[in-house]
Design an enzyme around this catalytic site. Structure first.
Site, short mmCIF file in Angstrom:
data_model
loop_
_atom_site.label_atom_id
_atom_site.label_comp_id
_atom_site.label_asym_id
_atom_site.label_seq_id
_atom_site.Cartn_x
_atom_site.Cartn_y
_atom_site.Cartn_z
N LYS A 2 -32.03 34.86 -82.88
CA LYS A 2 -32.25 35.74 -81.72
C LYS A 2 -33.67 36.31 -81.65
O LYS A 2 -34.59 35.59 -81.35
CB LYS A 2 -31.18 36.82 -81.67
CG LYS A 2 -29.75 36.17 -81.59
CD LYS A 2 -28.76 37.01 -80.89
CE LYS A 2 -27.37 36.40 -80.97
NZ LYS A 2 -26.62 36.36 -79.78
N TYR A 27 -18.96 39.06 -86.22
CA TYR A 27 -19.12 37.70 -85.69
C TYR A 27 -20.22 36.99 -86.47
O TYR A 27 -21.32 37.54 -86.65
CB TYR A 27 -19.47 37.77 -84.20
CG TYR A 27 -19.69 36.42 -83.55
CD1 TYR A 27 -18.66 35.48 -83.49
CD2 TYR A 27 -20.92 36.09 -82.99
CE1 TYR A 27 -18.86 34.24 -82.88
CE2 TYR A 27 -21.12 34.86 -82.37
CZ TYR A 27 -20.09 33.94 -82.32
OH TYR A 27 -20.28 32.72 -81.72
N ASP A 58 -25.77 39.33 -92.24
CA ASP A 58 -26.01 38.55 -91.03
C ASP A 58 -26.78 39.45 -90.07
O ASP A 58 -26.22 40.32 -89.41
CB ASP A 58 -24.66 38.11 -90.44
CG ASP A 58 -24.85 37.23 -89.22
OD1 ASP A 58 -25.96 37.20 -88.67
OD2 ASP A 58 -23.86 36.58 -88.80
C1 LIG Z 1 -24.23 38.42 -85.91
C2 LIG Z 1 -24.27 37.02 -85.39
N1 LIG Z 1 -24.29 35.99 -86.26
C3 LIG Z 1 -24.35 34.71 -85.86
C4 LIG Z 1 -24.41 34.41 -84.52
C5 LIG Z 1 -24.49 32.97 -84.08
O1 LIG Z 1 -25.75 32.70 -83.56
P1 LIG Z 1 -25.97 31.46 -82.57
O2 LIG Z 1 -25.27 31.83 -81.29
O3 LIG Z 1 -27.46 31.37 -82.44
O4 LIG Z 1 -25.39 30.27 -83.22
C6 LIG Z 1 -24.41 35.43 -83.58
C7 LIG Z 1 -24.46 35.13 -82.13
O5 LIG Z 1 -24.21 35.94 -81.27
C8 LIG Z 1 -24.33 36.77 -84.01
O6 LIG Z 1 -24.29 37.80 -83.15
#
Ligand SMILES: Cc1ncc(COP(=O)(O)O)c(C=O)c1O
Length: 447
Positions: free
Chosen positions: A285, A157, A257
């Site tokens: 996060k 994700y 990521d």
């Molecule tokens: C691995 C990863 N990348 C990107 C995101 C997107 O972050 P945001 O919800 O702060 O836009 C998330 C959100 O859960 C994530 O788990």
């Protein structure tokens, strides 16, 4: 009686709903003015809970119920709810001004800390959310390479912004396919983007064959180096090294990521733990303990197209001074106490995973619990061994969701999809309470 179907069997949610009359009324009101009653779809659940406040590892709802929280806002609250040092730092900064529209001392101090802690970081850009950080990293990769194709892995994700909101948990798995997996958009009816290629995770042959065919068009290979969003599991030994080497051999950039793993798995993130470094990394996060702050960190070379080239990274709210102050306080607290906090997070994670496995054994249910540090994922009858998203997606989501609704009445707040986040504030006693709550909830589920 309030009977709901969770796929596998009907479940009586009457007790759970009777527990939260104020929340239920609040949700009805919310639905009148907010689509589905929630500003983020991932927060939806069958038994609605409206929260009033949080402290440490605990949440309190509008009905006065207390919960041990295993959601922790899906990752940011690594230091628990309302960590004093962080709130104080942000409040001090708020007293000095909300935004300046120019450089501030904190921004530099934060970037210096990220460079100090993260192995591959030489330059840092700030933004507000993980999705924006991904958008920026991908733009940088396109600018650096002059290419436009991004290779992503099924089930990883990378936020909710198009075109990366595809083939991530919530859409049907591609099953037994080999080679390229058709792009499946998480939003029904949305056109798919030609910029994204999707392949299965953890499969060297598939990766090599796509790189042989399309490698020279690929701007970046993006991945969750530990795919927490579908499995909380490590790749096969050598897989990441191989992907990193091949990506570079084809002149593409590697993007990690680390929105979930960054600062949660350790100060240097998954890249330090796994000993593999990317060209670009995204953070959000746990970087700012719940405040809206995200970052893209990169090597000098990867960032060159932003430093002196044409690529723009912009945003009115990028690097909000109070969020920056919170992030500095958070990282300082983590780094000053790292020797204690990270082993504690690992121990608490193992305690909860062992306890949940014991509950599963006692009741004879086919539940597999994965755990890495302070993150856990429970599966009901996955394809074993779980090596990629298709294996994980074989598991049944219904029973896991039902049990996570039933456990609310036992004082535990957990995400219906089975992922669990712990904080430095969860105690051994909190987790004993959680394990016994699951014992009761599983008993209720089985009737
Ligand atoms: C691995 C990863 N990348 C990107 C995101 C997107 O972050 P945001 O919800 O702060 O836009 C998330 C959100 O859960 C994530 O788990």
């Amino acid at each position: 009686m309030q009977i709901s179907s969770f796929g596998e069997r009907p479940v009586d949610l009457s007790d759970a709903l009777a527990h939260v009359p104020g929340s239920t009324a609040h949700m009805e009101r919310a639905r009148r003015v907010i689509p589905r009653g929630m500003s983020s779809r991932g927060r939806l659940r069958a038994v609605p809970v409206a929260f009033d406040r949080g402290k440490g590892a605990h949440l309190f709802d509008v009905d006065g119920n207390e919960y041990v929280d295993l959601v922790m806002a899906l990752g940011p609250m690594l230091l628990g709810h309302n960590p004093e040092a962080v709130i104080e730092a942000a409040t001090r900064q708020l007293g000095k001004g909300l935004q300046f529209g120019g450089q501030s001392l904190g921004e530099v101090e934060l970037a210096e800390r990220i460079v100090q802690h993260v192995p591959s970081a030489e330059k840092v850009l700030l933004t507000n959310t993980g999705s924006e950080a991904v958008q920026s990293a991908v733009r940088i990769a396109k600018g650096a390479t002059g290419r436009r194709v991004i290779l992503k892995f099924e089930g990883h994700y990378h936020g909710w912004i198009d075109p990366f909101f595809v083939n991530s948990p919530g859409v049907p798995a591609a099953g037994e396919q080999h080679g390229l997996i058709p792009v499946v958009h998480n939003i029904a009816g949305q056109p798919t983007s030609t910029d994204v290629l999707v392949i299965a995770w953890n499969d060297v042959a598939e990766f090599d064959s796509v790189m042989a065919e399309r490698g020279d068009d690929i701007a970046a290979v993006i991945m969750e180096p530990i795919p927490f969003n579908f499995g909380t599991m490590h790749a096969a030994p050598g897989y990441l090294d191989h992907v990193a080497a091949e990506t570079r051999r084809h002149g593409a950039l590697l993007i990690f990521d680390e929105v979930v793993s960054g600062f949660r798995i350790g100060l240097g993130g998954a890249q330090e733990l796994l000993g593999v470094t990317p060209d670009l990394t995204t953070f959000a996060k746990a970087i700012a303990a719940g405040f809206p702050l995200a970052a893209v960190a990169g090597t000098e070379a990867a960032m060159e197209c932003v430093t002196s080239g044409p690529v723009t990274h912009g945003g009115t709210y990028n690097g909000l001074p109070f969020a920056v102050a919170a992030a500095i306080a958070n990282l300082d607290y983590l780094s000053e106490n790292a020797q204690v906090l990270y082993p504690r997070l690992e121990a608490r994670g193992a305690q909860l995973a062992d306890g949940l496995r014991r509950v599963a054994d006692k009741h004879g249910i086919p539940v597999v619990v994965n755990q890495i540090g302070s993150v856990l994922q429970a599966f009901w009858e996955p394809q074993m061994p779980v090596e990629n998203y298709a294996d994980a997606a074989e598991s049944k989501a219904g029973p896991i969701a039902a049990i996570n609704e039933l456990v609310l009445a036992e004082g535990v707040h957990a995400a219906p999809r089975g992922i669990k986040f712990l904080s430095t504030e969860h105690t051994v006693e909190d987790l004993e309470r959680v394990i016994s709550a699951y014992d009761t909830a599983v008993g209720r589920y089985l009737g």
